[in-house]
Design a protein around this motif. Structure first.
Motif, short mmCIF file in Angstrom:
data_model
loop_
_atom_site.label_atom_id
_atom_site.label_comp_id
_atom_site.label_asym_id
_atom_site.label_seq_id
_atom_site.Cartn_x
_atom_site.Cartn_y
_atom_site.Cartn_z
N GLU A 262 -14.63 6.96 7.69
CA GLU A 262 -13.65 7.12 8.77
C GLU A 262 -12.94 5.79 9.04
N ALA A 263 -13.72 4.71 9.10
CA ALA A 263 -13.16 3.38 9.40
C ALA A 263 -12.22 2.93 8.29
N GLU A 264 -12.65 3.10 7.04
CA GLU A 264 -11.82 2.67 5.91
C GLU A 264 -10.53 3.48 5.86
N ALA A 265 -10.62 4.77 6.16
CA ALA A 265 -9.42 5.61 6.16
C ALA A 265 -8.45 5.16 7.23
N MET A 266 -8.95 4.81 8.39
CA MET A 266 -8.08 4.34 9.47
C MET A 266 -7.42 3.02 9.09
N LEU A 267 -8.20 2.09 8.57
CA LEU A 267 -7.66 0.78 8.21
C LEU A 267 -6.64 0.89 7.09
N ALA A 268 -6.83 1.85 6.20
CA ALA A 268 -5.89 2.02 5.08
C ALA A 268 -4.51 2.44 5.56
N LEU A 269 -4.41 2.91 6.80
CA LEU A 269 -3.11 3.30 7.34
C LEU A 269 -2.31 2.10 7.83
N LEU A 270 -2.98 0.99 8.10
CA LEU A 270 -2.30 -0.17 8.71
C LEU A 270 -1.10 -0.69 7.89
N PRO A 271 -1.19 -0.72 6.55
CA PRO A 271 0.00 -1.18 5.81
C PRO A 271 1.23 -0.33 6.07
N MET A 272 1.07 0.88 6.54
CA MET A 272 2.22 1.74 6.82
C MET A 272 3.02 1.24 8.03
N THR A 273 2.46 0.31 8.76
CA THR A 273 3.20 -0.24 9.91
C THR A 273 4.16 -1.34 9.47
N LEU A 274 4.08 -1.74 8.21
CA LEU A 274 4.93 -2.83 7.71
C LEU A 274 6.32 -2.30 7.34
N ASP A 275 7.25 -3.23 7.27
CA ASP A 275 8.60 -2.86 6.83
C ASP A 275 8.55 -2.43 5.38
N PHE A 276 9.12 -1.25 5.11
CA PHE A 276 8.98 -0.70 3.76
C PHE A 276 9.79 -1.48 2.73
N ARG A 277 9.18 -1.71 1.56
CA ARG A 277 9.85 -2.37 0.44
C ARG A 277 9.47 -1.67 -0.85
N TRP A 278 10.40 -1.56 -1.78
CA TRP A 278 10.10 -1.01 -3.09
C TRP A 278 9.84 -2.13 -4.08
N PRO A 279 8.91 -1.94 -4.98
CA PRO A 279 8.75 -2.92 -6.06
C PRO A 279 9.91 -2.79 -7.05
N PRO A 280 10.10 -3.76 -7.92
CA PRO A 280 11.20 -3.69 -8.89
C PRO A 280 11.06 -2.45 -9.78
N ILE A 281 12.20 -1.90 -10.18
CA ILE A 281 12.19 -0.65 -10.93
C ILE A 281 11.40 -0.75 -12.22
N GLY A 282 11.56 -1.81 -12.97
CA GLY A 282 10.92 -1.94 -14.27
C GLY A 282 9.41 -2.14 -14.22
N LEU A 283 8.87 -2.44 -13.05
CA LEU A 283 7.44 -2.77 -12.97
C LEU A 283 6.56 -1.59 -13.34
N LYS A 284 6.97 -0.40 -12.95
CA LYS A 284 6.15 0.78 -13.26
C LYS A 284 5.96 0.92 -14.77
N GLN A 285 7.06 0.82 -15.53
CA GLN A 285 6.95 1.00 -16.98
C GLN A 285 6.13 -0.12 -17.61
N THR A 286 6.28 -1.34 -17.06
CA THR A 286 5.47 -2.45 -17.57
C THR A 286 3.99 -2.15 -17.42
N ILE A 287 3.62 -1.62 -16.27
CA ILE A 287 2.21 -1.29 -16.02
C ILE A 287 1.76 -0.17 -16.94
N LEU A 288 2.58 0.86 -17.10
CA LEU A 288 2.19 1.97 -17.96
C LEU A 288 2.06 1.52 -19.41
N ASN A 289 2.94 0.62 -19.86
CA ASN A 289 2.85 0.11 -21.23
C ASN A 289 1.56 -0.67 -21.42
N ARG A 290 1.21 -1.48 -20.43
CA ARG A 290 -0.03 -2.24 -20.54
C ARG A 290 -1.24 -1.32 -20.50
#
Lengths: 184, 260
Positions: free
Chosen positions: B43-71
């Motif tokens: 229960e505690a871990e689930a609650m704490l995991a919500l805290l990052p949702m209070t931050l200003d939203f940002r997207w990672p760079p578009i190409g990063l996903k494919q880089t990770i999948l390739n690796r």
């Protein structure tokens, strides 16, 4: 009936070495891990490396995730926070970069399916509401503990408050946050 | 303290800011498998995991996903690794438990014996006699199990940072399973915990975190993937931030030793 797999399905497929499942999990939570990394590490490059670390770790070590212990999102965020704080503490320098305006363009063009967005927004609204009603001093102490990984002593020094006061702020802040979110 | 009282404590623990002594007690309680407290932790871990949702939203760079999948495509899954998975420990637990008795009894005996005879109470004299007996029994048992120790490897860990501490590690023939015991260690500093590392070449494999009990002892059981043949294997304990787990050691070296 939705054909969208839930997070537990995706983790099970990742364990079976399904790269599409890893990609889907990234679509759902890559942004969240990135936000967390930016907040803790204050550096875009470090935050990008953090995302790689986290998703490659769940790919390589998928068997470590235990569904009975909690949801995949909880696992990802807990792992991401731990890795970010490790990086923060071992980094030789901080704040080398700044968040550039290219982020806006990324946000416009990245793909994120409607189901993930809806769930995200609902959860985000709930926790934001809960955080807003916290006493500002409690909120600040909780944020320094969670996002900066500071100890009670370090927080007390930074805020110039007695150690006992900080312990009370953090404990009461977390309890009130938990109880507020449960009411949502 | 009952489990309902622990609920708030578990929340602070999950956030990584519980005092080390309280965190160690709680870890022990959770490791014993209390289902109610396991639920509170989730229960505690689930609650704490919500805290990052209070931050200003940002997207990672578009190409990063494919880089990770390739690796990811080039990476094979890690070999089975579970720092606390237990199975087939017979060959390790018995000799290690005997060694633990020897270590603790010897420490206590030395302390008692160095008291001047004139100030030893009748109780101290009885304690010394009891400890002598324990040592003889333990020594006898150790001799008895030595036959079964063929092929096992050992390491003794010591260090300048903890001159009163000694750690013992027993590894089975294939070095897949190990048992670690330490005594004489000081509690970890505020906000930190101890972590054991297995070192082979450039690899530093995290082997579990621990906090010491009131008498400075701790034990760990674990398993590791088979290591490549050749090269020296050593072990080290460092003090790390309590918010684990960790991929690389960042703290101060406490004790270390080489596998014989």
């Amino acid at each position: 009936m939705s054909d969208t797999p839930d997070d537990y399905d995706l983790m099970a497929r990742i364990e079976r070495r399904d790269p599409d499942a890893l990609g889907a999990m990234y679509d759902r939570y890559g942004g969240l891990i990135f936000m967390l990394g930016l907040r803790i590490l204050h550096d875009r490059g470090e935050a990008e490396e953090l995302i790689s670390d986290v998703f490659l770790e769940i790919w390589r070590c998928a068997q470590r995730y235990d569904p009975s212990r909690g949801a995949p999102m909880t696992y990802l965020v807990t792992l991401g926070r731990s890795r970010a704080i490790d990086r923060q503490r071992s980094a030789a320098s901080r704040s080398r970069g700044h968040i550039s305006s290219e982020v806006t363009a990324d946000m416009a063009s990245a793909a994120l399916g409607p189901p993930a967005t809806a769930v995200f927004e609902e959860s985000a609204l709930g926790v934001r509401s809960a955080l807003v009603v916290l006493d500002p001093a409690h909120r600040q102490a909780v944020e320094l503990a969670f996002f900066d990984g500071l100890t009670h002593t370090q927080i007390a020094e930074r805020l110039n408050k007695p150690l006992g006061t900080i312990k009370t702020y953090i404990r009461q802040g977390l309890i009130r946050l938990r109880d507020s979110i449960r009411k949502e | 303290m009952d489990c309902v009282d622990r609920r708030d404590l578990i929340l602070v623990y999950a956030a990584g800011v519980l005092e080390p002594a309280e965190a160690a007690d709680l870890r022990q309680h959770l490791a014993a498998g209390c289902p109610q407290c396991a639920g509170y932790l989730a229960e505690a871990e689930a609650m704490l995991a919500l805290l990052p949702m209070t931050l200003d939203f940002r997207w990672p760079p578009i190409g990063l996903k494919q880089t990770i999948l390739n690796r990811a495509k080039t990476q094979s899954p890690a070999a089975e690794y579970s720092p606390m998975r237990i199975g087939g420990w017979d060959r390790i637990i018995l000799p290690a438990a005997v060694a633990a008795v020897l270590a603790v009894a010897l420490t206590l005996l030395v302390v008692k014996q160095f008291q001047p005879a004139s100030v030893r109470s009748p109780q101290d004299q009885k304690t010394i006699a009891d400890l002598h007996t324990q040592l003889l029994l333990a020594d006898g048992r150790l001799a008895g199990v030595q036959q079964s120790l063929q092929g096992m490897k050992f390491a003794e860990l010591t260090g300048d940072a903890q001159p009163a501490a000694v750690g013992h590690v027993f590894l089975d023939t294939d070095m897949k399973n190990w048992y670690f015991f330490t005594c004489g260690m000081k509690p970890a500093p505020d906000g930190k915990t101890y972590e054991l590392w297995l070192i082979h070449g450039d690899q530093k494999i995290p082997a579990g975190t621990f906090d010491v009990s009131g008498n400075g002892t701790a034990t760990l059981l674990g398993s590791i993937p088979p290591l490549p043949a050749g090269g020296t294997v050593s072990l080290a304990v460092t003090d790390e931030p309590a918010t684990g787990p960790h991929q690389v050691p960042t703290g101060n070296l406490q004790i270390e030793g080489v596998v014989e």
